[in-house]
Motif scaffolding. Structure first.
Motif, short mmCIF file in Angstrom:
data_model
loop_
_atom_site.label_atom_id
_atom_site.label_comp_id
_atom_site.label_asym_id
_atom_site.label_seq_id
_atom_site.Cartn_x
_atom_site.Cartn_y
_atom_site.Cartn_z
N UNK A 68 -7.12 8.41 -9.65
CA UNK A 68 -6.19 8.19 -8.86
C UNK A 68 -6.64 8.17 -8.04
N UNK A 69 -7.40 9.62 -7.79
CA UNK A 69 -8.30 10.09 -5.80
C UNK A 69 -9.55 7.98 -6.45
N UNK A 70 -9.52 7.53 -6.85
CA UNK A 70 -10.49 6.51 -6.38
C UNK A 70 -9.87 5.54 -6.18
N UNK B 77 0.84 -1.18 0.18
CA UNK B 77 -0.14 0.29 -0.30
C UNK B 77 0.54 1.46 -0.22
N UNK B 78 1.74 1.23 0.88
CA UNK B 78 3.01 2.22 0.41
C UNK B 78 2.88 2.73 -0.55
N UNK B 79 4.01 1.74 -0.98
CA UNK B 79 4.35 1.94 -2.96
C UNK B 79 3.58 2.66 -3.87
N UNK C 63 -0.81 11.69 1.72
CA UNK C 63 -2.55 12.25 1.14
C UNK C 63 -2.24 13.56 1.09
N UNK C 64 -1.80 14.65 1.92
CA UNK C 64 -0.82 15.58 1.79
C UNK C 64 -0.14 16.63 0.35
N UNK C 65 0.89 15.18 0.24
CA UNK C 65 1.06 15.26 -0.97
C UNK C 65 0.68 15.20 -2.35
N UNK C 66 -0.40 14.38 -2.26
CA UNK C 66 -1.34 13.74 -2.73
C UNK C 66 -2.17 14.99 -3.68
N UNK D 96 1.68 6.58 -6.53
CA UNK D 96 -0.16 7.68 -6.88
C UNK D 96 0.79 8.84 -6.75
N UNK D 97 1.25 9.23 -5.51
CA UNK D 97 1.35 11.04 -5.69
C UNK D 97 2.46 11.38 -6.60
#
Length: 409
Positions: free
Chosen positions: A151-153, A121-123, A170-173, A128-129
């Motif tokens: 990407x949000x979905x 999940x991290x990778x 999430x902040x970067x995304x 995604x970011x």
């Protein structure tokens, strides 16, 4: 007294179970035979064995959490320890101990799976970011916007990480999405301003085009319409509805003008084709004047043709050079005949021609005499030089004689 390997019933009806720590009273039986008493408490034992078997299957075949599994084991362990049953209670306890080991193994497996899932999940979220940050700089507004929504979905479908890591990613995304949205909003705001400016410019062009639609100044107006079309293309596009409405008005104004011009030109072309037929007839009449034998009659005939020519009017543009060239050829022939006549009857010119011929004749005679004298004196070099000069003067004399002959033609 009645007994079996795991329990007994004494004369008072007290039922005992045998354990590693000795006998333990599990109940009393007064209603029937000792054998029935043992059978009753053995059935309780079998019930406990069945419960343990069911728990073993749940642990092996379901997603029962380790916490719930251990709680169930401890509950059954307490039940076995205090069980009012006759049977191998130690064996049941061993089964529960073994089940604890299985649960612990499952716990470790789940921890490992969870760790792998977290790493994956991290990778996935880092990817995604990274992609979102790349898309934040894109000018492909529709494609990039759709991809960011996808990407949000995808993000929502991924498991959460630890709070700190998840919040940072999430902040970067979110920042990348916001940056893209701000750039897109600014772009379309600028585009809207450009389209509004284009609408204003095109509205002015439409106003002028409509004002020109009734003009009969065909050439300059057609040229202006071409300029208006160039300005229209250079103005850029307005909003779609305004663009379509303005273009329909602009095109309609042009159509009105060019339709009227086409009708007028069609009438003019028919008239010019008729004019061409009449002028071709006049050219044939003019060409009959040639060759010029009577200059006065030729002048009169050509004057008559030319007067009627001027009254006819224009012919088609592509036929004009050809038809006019034929008439001009007749005119040049008459003009050349006039010049020849003038030269022939001009006394001053005749006198000049006679004087020039006499001078050249005298020069030729003098040079011929000098050549003979030089040869007689044996001066061949001088004789050769004089002969060359003589040849030049002789050629000039011949030309002058031909010119003089024109006066006696």
């Amino acid at each position: 007294m009645t007994s079996d390997p795991w329990g007994r019933v004494d004369e008072q009806g007290t039922v005992y179970v045998r354990t590693a720590d000795g006998e333990r009273v599990v109940g009393s039986w007064q209603a029937g035979s000792p054998k029935e008493a043992l059978a009753y408490f053995e059935r309780k034992y079998e019930g406990l064995a069945v419960e343990i078997g069911l728990l073993e299957r749940r642990v092996q075949t379901t997603d029962l959490s380790p916490k719930d599994a251990l709680a169930a084991i401890e509950h059954l362990r307490a039940t076995v320890d205090q069980a009012h049953a006759v049977g191998d209670l130690a064996a049941l306890a061993k089964r529960l101990d073994a089940l604890v080991s299985v649960v612990e193994e499952r716990r470790e497996e789940r921890k490992a799976l969870k760790a792998r899932a977290t790493d994956e999940a991290r990778r996935a979220k880092e990817e995604l970011v990274a992609e979102a940050e790349q898309l934040a700089a894109s000018d492909q507004w529709r494609v990039a916007g759709e991809r960011l929504r996808a990407l949000v979905d995808t993000w929502k479908g991924l498991p959460r990480l630890d709070r700190k890591s998840d919040d940072e990613l999430w902040h970067r995304f979110s920042h990348a999405r916001s940056a893209f949205s701000k750039r897109r909003k600014a772009h379309f705001a600028s585009l809207d301003a450009q389209r509004e400016e284009a609408r204003r410019r095109k509205a002015k062009l439409v106003t002028e085009a409509e004002a020109l639609s009734g003009s009969t100044d065909w050439g300059p107006t057609a040229a202006r319409y071409r300029e208006l079309m160039s300005e229209w293309k250079a103005a850029g596009r307005a909003q779609r509805e305004a663009e379509d409405e303005l273009w329909n008005r602009f095109r309609s104004a042009q159509d009105v003008f060019f339709q009227a011009r086409s009708e007028t030109f069609a009438e003019r072309d028919a008239e010019q084709r008729e004019n061409l037929t009449r002028k071709e007839e006049l050219v044939v009449e003019a060409e009959k004047i040639l060759p010029v034998t009577d200059l006065r009659a030729a002048r009169a005939a050509f004057r008559s043709v030319n007067e009627r020519w001027e009254q006819i009017g224009h012919v088609p543009r592509d036929a004009r050079p050809r038809i006019e060239a034929r008439l001009h050829a007749v005119e040049r022939a008459i003009h050349e005949a006039e010049e020849a006549e003038w030269r022939r009857t001009n006394p001053e010119a005749r006198a000049r021609a006679e004087g020039l011929t006499g001078q050249l004749q005298a020069a030729v005679d003098r040079l011929r005499s000098q050549v003979e004298q030089a040869r007689a004196a044996g001066n061949d070099a001088r004789a050769a030089k004089l002969e060359t000069e003589l040849m030049g003067r002789q050629a000039l004399l011949e030309q002058a004689q031909k010119g003089l002959q024109e006066f006696s033609g």
